[in-house]
Write a protein that holds these residues in place. Structure first.
Motif, PDB file in Angstrom:
ATOM      1  N   LEU A  81       0.832  -1.208   0.000  1.00 60.54           N
ATOM      2  CA  LEU A  81       0.000   0.000   0.000  1.00 60.54           C
ATOM      3  C   LEU A  81       0.866   1.258   0.000  1.00 60.54           C
ATOM      4  N   LEU A  82       1.941   1.243   0.791  1.00 60.09           N
ATOM      5  CA  LEU A  82       2.833   2.399   0.829  1.00 60.09           C
ATOM      6  C   LEU A  82       3.562   2.568  -0.503  1.00 60.09           C
ATOM      7  N   ALA A  83       3.957   1.461  -1.133  1.00 62.26           N
ATOM      8  CA  ALA A  83       4.626   1.528  -2.442  1.00 62.26           C
ATOM      9  C   ALA A  83       3.675   2.083  -3.502  1.00 62.26           C
ATOM     10  N   GLN A  84       2.403   1.693  -3.438  1.00 67.17           N
ATOM     11  CA  GLN A  84       1.422   2.230  -4.375  1.00 67.17           C
ATOM     12  C   GLN A  84       1.231   3.727  -4.169  1.00 67.17           C
ATOM     13  N   ALA A  85       1.215   4.149  -2.902  1.00 68.24           N
ATOM     14  CA  ALA A  85       1.090   5.578  -2.609  1.00 68.24           C
ATOM     15  C   ALA A  85       2.304   6.330  -3.136  1.00 68.24           C
ATOM     16  N   ALA A  86       3.496   5.765  -2.952  1.00 67.14           N
ATOM     17  CA  ALA A  86       4.722   6.404  -3.454  1.00 67.14           C
ATOM     18  C   ALA A  86       4.683   6.503  -4.976  1.00 67.14           C
ATOM     19  N   ALA A  87       4.175   5.468  -5.636  1.00 69.15           N
ATOM     20  CA  ALA A  87       4.091   5.476  -7.105  1.00 69.15           C
ATOM     21  C   ALA A  87       3.105   6.531  -7.597  1.00 69.15           C
ATOM     22  N   ARG A  88       2.029   6.753  -6.838  1.00 72.22           N
ATOM     23  CA  ARG A  88       1.059   7.790  -7.218  1.00 72.22           C
ATOM     24  C   ARG A  88       1.636   9.197  -7.026  1.00 72.22           C
ATOM     25  N   LEU A  89       2.556   9.338  -6.076  1.00 71.89           N
ATOM     26  CA  LEU A  89       3.111  10.652  -5.775  1.00 71.89           C
ATOM     27  C   LEU A  89       4.261  11.059  -6.696  1.00 71.89           C
ATOM     28  N   SER A  90       4.917  10.067  -7.326  1.00 67.67           N
ATOM     29  CA  SER A  90       6.057  10.393  -8.186  1.00 67.67           C
ATOM     30  C   SER A  90       6.220   9.344  -9.278  1.00 67.67           C
ATOM     31  N   ALA A  91       6.651   9.799 -10.446  1.00 71.22           N
ATOM     32  CA  ALA A  91       6.941   8.876 -11.552  1.00 71.22           C
ATOM     33  C   ALA A  91       8.391   8.408 -11.518  1.00 71.22           C
ATOM     34  N   SER A  92       9.226   9.093 -10.771  1.00 65.45           N
ATOM     35  CA  SER A  92      10.646   8.760 -10.695  1.00 65.45           C
ATOM     36  C   SER A  92      10.879   7.562  -9.769  1.00 65.45           C
ATOM     37  N   PRO A  93      11.494   6.485 -10.266  1.00 69.50           N
ATOM     38  CA  PRO A  93      11.785   5.333  -9.398  1.00 69.50           C
ATOM     39  C   PRO A  93      12.649   5.711  -8.194  1.00 69.50           C
ATOM     40  N   LEU A  94      13.582   6.624  -8.397  1.00 68.96           N
ATOM     41  CA  LEU A  94      14.445   7.061  -7.294  1.00 68.96           C
ATOM     42  C   LEU A  94      13.617   7.722  -6.194  1.00 68.96           C
ATOM     43  N   THR A  95      12.760   8.642  -6.583  1.00 68.31           N
ATOM     44  CA  THR A  95      11.907   9.328  -5.607  1.00 68.31           C
ATOM     45  C   THR A  95      10.895   8.366  -4.995  1.00 68.31           C
ATOM     46  N   GLN A  96      10.396   7.424  -5.780  1.00 72.32           N
ATOM     47  CA  GLN A  96       9.473   6.424  -5.239  1.00 72.32           C
ATOM     48  C   GLN A  96      10.144   5.635  -4.113  1.00 72.32           C
ATOM     49  N   GLY A  97      11.412   5.265  -4.311  1.00 71.47           N
ATOM     50  CA  GLY A  97      12.140   4.533  -3.274  1.00 71.47           C
ATOM     51  C   GLY A  97      12.286   5.354  -2.006  1.00 71.47           C
ATOM     52  N   VAL A  98      12.635   6.620  -2.170  1.00 68.81           N
ATOM     53  CA  VAL A  98      12.772   7.506  -1.018  1.00 68.81           C
ATOM     54  C   VAL A  98      11.420   7.685  -0.329  1.00 68.81           C
ATOM     55  N   LEU A  99      10.373   7.927  -1.126  1.00 65.00           N
ATOM     56  CA  LEU A  99       9.034   8.101  -0.554  1.00 65.00           C
ATOM     57  C   LEU A  99       8.564   6.862   0.198  1.00 65.00           C
ATOM     58  N   LEU A 100       8.859   5.690  -0.347  1.00 64.64           N
ATOM     59  CA  LEU A 100       8.469   4.450   0.337  1.00 64.64           C
ATOM     60  C   LEU A 100       9.100   4.384   1.718  1.00 64.64           C
ATOM     61  N   ILE A 101      10.372   4.677   1.803  1.00 64.56           N
ATOM     62  CA  ILE A 101      11.063   4.625   3.096  1.00 64.56           C
ATOM     63  C   ILE A 101      10.543   5.710   4.030  1.00 64.56           C
ATOM     64  N   VAL A 102      10.297   6.896   3.512  1.00 62.88           N
ATOM     65  CA  VAL A 102       9.770   7.990   4.334  1.00 62.88           C
ATOM     66  C   VAL A 102       8.365   7.641   4.836  1.00 62.88           C
ATOM     67  N   LEU A 103       7.511   7.147   3.947  1.00 59.46           N
ATOM     68  CA  LEU A 103       6.145   6.773   4.357  1.00 59.46           C
ATOM     69  C   LEU A 103       6.165   5.649   5.389  1.00 59.46           C
ATOM     70  N   PHE A 104       7.044   4.675   5.184  1.00 62.56           N
ATOM     71  CA  PHE A 104       7.168   3.589   6.160  1.00 62.56           C
ATOM     72  C   PHE A 104       7.646   4.123   7.508  1.00 62.56           C
ATOM     73  N   SER A 105       8.625   5.016   7.488  1.00 63.03           N
ATOM     74  CA  SER A 105       9.139   5.598   8.728  1.00 63.03           C
ATOM     75  C   SER A 105       8.058   6.394   9.456  1.00 63.03           C
ATOM     76  N   LEU A 106       7.290   7.166   8.700  1.00 63.29           N
ATOM     77  CA  LEU A 106       6.207   7.949   9.312  1.00 63.29           C
ATOM     78  C   LEU A 106       5.122   7.037   9.895  1.00 63.29           C
TER      79      LEU A 106
END
Length: 184
Positions: free
Chosen positions: A88-113
């Motif tokens: 679910l967090l990976a899907q949210a990251a994918a919706r927020l950015s098209a960049s795989p690099l940013t998606q990876g960062v967003l996934l970790i940030v969302l998981f941490s939050l």
């Protein structure tokens, strides 16, 4: 290795880790109880029996809470992995950015939050019930949350650029990135 095998190995290691943590916590509590009745000889001049017993009681209360948190953390681990929380967090990251690099960062940030938010009940109980009961907490709820927010902001300020660098380097190193880490 089949998906079923990975599933059972993951469950086995999760159970083993949880049981080992619980065992060590119980062992620590048993050691504290065993020595609660007497101040260690080297501290007789500076610590009273009452102070020593208060410290022992605090240590025992912290270990009881730690055992509950071990079980809670195991449940969260299972919900994030087998329950689909990371998906679910990976899907949210994918919706927020098209960049795989940013998606990876967003996934970790969302998981941490999410992890931080879900661990707040234990942090609140530890500060305002457990530590307060033993006279160790003088902070207010406002100070507690201000400290939490400051920690998140500082973590983001340092962590997000570092995450970008690490994920970029992993991508640049290719499929065998872990070998470079292992060799370093």
């Amino acid at each position: 290795m089949s998906a079923h095998t990975v599933f059972y190995v993951f469950l086995a290691f999760t159970a083993l880790s949880t049981l080992l943590q619980l065992y060590l916590s119980l062992r620590q509590s048993r050691a504290v109880l065993l020595h609660r009745h007497r101040v260690p000889r080297d501290f007789n001049a500076v610590v009273t029996l009452e102070e020593h017993q208060k410290a022992a009681d605090y240590a025992l209360a912290k270990q009881r809470l730690a055992r509950w948190q071990i079980l809670y953390d195991t449940l969260l681990l299972l919900l994030f992995t087998l329950g689909g929380g990371l998906n679910l967090l990976a899907q949210a990251a994918a919706r927020l950015s098209a960049s795989p690099l940013t998606q990876g960062v967003l996934l970790i940030v969302l998981f941490s939050l999410a992890s931080s938010l879900l661990s707040q009940p234990f942090a609140l109980y530890r500060s305002f019930r457990l530590e307060a009961a033993f006279g160790f907490n003088k902070m207010t709820l406002a100070t507690f949350f201000a400290d939490q927010i400051k920690g998140l902001l500082l973590g983001a300020l340092i962590g997000i650029p570092l995450l970008y660098a690490v994920i970029y380097l992993m991508g640049a190193a290719g499929a065998l990135w872990w070998l470079w880490v292992w060799l370093l």
